[in-house]
Design an enzyme around this catalytic site. Structure first.
Site, short mmCIF file in Angstrom:
data_model
loop_
_atom_site.label_atom_id
_atom_site.label_comp_id
_atom_site.label_asym_id
_atom_site.label_seq_id
_atom_site.Cartn_x
_atom_site.Cartn_y
_atom_site.Cartn_z
N ARG A 167 12.42 -22.93 37.04
CA ARG A 167 13.70 -22.54 36.44
C ARG A 167 14.35 -23.76 35.78
O ARG A 167 14.80 -24.68 36.45
CB ARG A 167 14.64 -21.95 37.49
CG ARG A 167 16.01 -21.60 36.90
CD ARG A 167 16.83 -20.64 37.73
NE ARG A 167 17.33 -21.21 38.96
CZ ARG A 167 18.23 -20.59 39.75
NH1 ARG A 167 18.70 -19.41 39.42
NH2 ARG A 167 18.63 -21.18 40.87
N ASP A 449 24.20 -23.23 47.21
CA ASP A 449 23.84 -23.92 45.98
C ASP A 449 25.00 -23.79 45.00
O ASP A 449 26.09 -23.36 45.38
CB ASP A 449 22.51 -23.39 45.41
CG ASP A 449 22.60 -21.95 44.93
OD1 ASP A 449 23.71 -21.36 44.94
OD2 ASP A 449 21.55 -21.40 44.54
#
Length: 537
Positions: A167, A449
């Protein structure tokens, strides 16, 4: 300073040891070509995001696009068939790109591993370039690691290694350490191009391919930009078009109205869509932060059974399966709780129920953040999904209207003082870690996160701006938020959190009801750059 030897390209970050093997003249020339071709479009699309928000702020509603109705209404087109290593994706593990975690994730028993340069990685120059080295070695199955105590980590010998998916960072981010013709390089292009240049052919030789997760898009035109980049990249390297596969995270409320269109734009490269649940909640708050009708309760009360979340899941599964691609479920943020068996069992039970809900809804796979949760997720998918995927689960009965996607009325949801404390604590601790180089942080028994930290700070802005009340009637004012921020900061040891004062400053700036930055990462990024510059000097 590192000399790039490529006209118009400056590398401002310090290059040490094997990092020069990643930043070769050929690789940097490839990065520069893609940046020069596509960065103008990227910037135009970011301006279009701003314009769309201004329209929403002025009272425009979100709805399915009339100009693309022909794509949605054409029931005959399909995307590409699943690529090698992406047919069965029943459990995917995600995590940052540091060496030990990469090895553990590849060995975890999950079907795939999403190596994350985005929300779970702090974008220090060292993290990014070393992460590319780790990707190179992971693709070639040569990756090893020894910790300070001499413990050795290597890939399992039985060959049951997770398929690697990378990603890159989102379109909004720029890479300050690389200037191309005097401007910062697109972070998305930088991350994608270096990985693809060094690993596309090696991945194909290993039996899979260059696979990507694509984050935070807000329109099908942003997917079109990725598709154009994929085509040029494949032509430049000399691999067939369609070799790349991209799974798009539907993690913005705007993109939820364009699922068909996003798959269509990427159709020869599409591997489906993913319910990026945490960023999706953040996006709903962000896009309607000016509107008191969209005030959300405590984050813990915003579950996947909330009306707007349930509608989004049902629409995503129906859309993906109609087009013959994967409909991936969301992240379980729970992590094992040591020294508290009762709490640990409660966390495991919560994960199990979440994964059971996903597989029974028709998802083809799910996400976990910790290797210990792989087995739990696998058990639920193995029990309820005997086939490699569930493309045959059509969900033809599903009808989702615009009002369903915008229904944020959560029965029983409350704003509480403890929720206020939790948001401030999570945001503060996460930002302090992120500024210090760590983007994946265990806090209060959850793996946080950037996406979950975004929910925390966005809710604080929303609650303060609109003078929301807690369940006991307390009005959430800027003064109250500032007081709690001071209390939560006082609980933290500055030796453990050397960037705490900076985190307090940034967190405090988002809690007055006035200033709201698009992303925490763009708010804080230049501080990372300055810290690295000071260290280099």
């Amino acid at each position: 300073m590192f000399q790039s030897k490529v006209s118009g390209v400056q590398v401002l970050g310090k290059v040490v040891d094997k990092q020069a093997e990643i930043l070769t003249p050929e690789a940097l020339a490839f990065v520069a070509k893609l940046h020069r071709l596509f960065n103008p479009t990227r910037k135009q699309l970011l301006k279009a995001r701003e314009q769309r928000y201004r329209e929403i702020q002025a009272g425009a509603s979100l709805d399915f696009l009339p100009e693309t109705a022909h794509i949605r209404n054409d029931l005959t087109w399909r995307a590409a068939r699943p690529a090698p290593g992406l047919v069965d994706r029943r459990v995917e593990i995600t995590g940052p790109v540091d060496r030990k975690m990469v090895i553990n994730a590849l060995n975890s028993g999950a079907r795939t591993f999403m190596a994350d340069f985005e929300d779970s990685s702090s974008p220090t120059w060292h993290n990014l370039v070393d992460g590319q080295l780790n990707m190179r070695d992971a693709v070639r199955r040569t990756i090893t690691f020894s910790n300070a105590q001499g413990k050795e980590y290597k890939l399992r010998s039985d060959g049951k290694i997770a398929t690697l998916i990378v990603r890159p960072r989102g379109w909004h981010m720029e890479e300050a350490h690389v200037l191309i013709d005097g401007e910062r390089c697109s972070a998305s292009i930088f991350d994608f191009a270096l990985y693809f240049f060094h690993n596309a052919k090696a991945a194909l030789a290993a039996g899979f391919g260059p696979y990507f997760y694509l984050p935070k898009m807000e329109s099908y035109l942003e997917a079109r930009l990725w598709n154009d980049i994929f085509n040029v990249a494949q032509d430049e390297i000399g691999v067939p078009r369609g070799t790349i596969r991209g799974t798009v995270l539907i993690e913005t409320i705007v993109a939820a109205f364009q699922m068909d269109e996003i798959i269509y734009e990427l159709r020869d490269h599409s591997s489906g869509l993913n319910c990026g649940r945490w960023d999706y909640i953040f996006s709903v708050i962000k896009k309607f932060r000016h509107d008191p009708r969209y005030i959300l309760p405590n984050r813990s009360d915003v579950t996947m059974t909330s009306p707007f979340m349930d509608a989004y899941v049902r629409l995503l599964i129906k859309t993906c399966h109609l087009r013959g691609v994967h409909a991936m479920g969301g992240m379980a943020a729970q992590i094992p709780i040591k020294n508290d068996p009762k709490a640990n069992q409660a966390a495991i039970d919560k994960v199990r129920l979440d994964k059971q809900r996903e597989v029974l809804a028709g998802h083809d796979g799910t996400w976990v953040a910790h290797p210990a949760l792989v087995t739990i997720a696998l058990e639920e998918f193995d029990k309820n999904m005997p086939s490699p995927n569930q493309f045959h689960v059509r969900r033809e009965e599903v009808v989702v209207k615009a009002s369903d996607l915008l229904n944020t009325n959560i029965v029983g949801g409350k704003i509480t003082e403890s929720g206020l404390h939790d948001n401030i604590s999570v945001g503060l601790i996460y930002m302090a870690n992120w500024l210090n180089g760590s983007g994946c942080v265990p806090i209060h028994n959850l793996m946080e996160d950037a996406a979950t930290a975004e929910i925390s700070r966005s809710q604080l802005y929303q609650w303060v701006r609109h003078g929301a009340r807690t369940a006991d009637g307390t009005v959430i004012t800027p003064e109250l938020a500032a007081k709690i921020l001071k209390e939560e900061a006082a609980k933290l040891d500055r030796k453990s959190y050397p960037t705490l004062d900076l985190a307090v400053k940034y967190m405090g700036s988002q809690m007055t009801g006035n200033r709201y930055d698009d992303f925490l990462t763009t708010l804080c990024y230049d501080s990372i750059v300055q810290t690295e510059e000071n260290a280099r000097l």
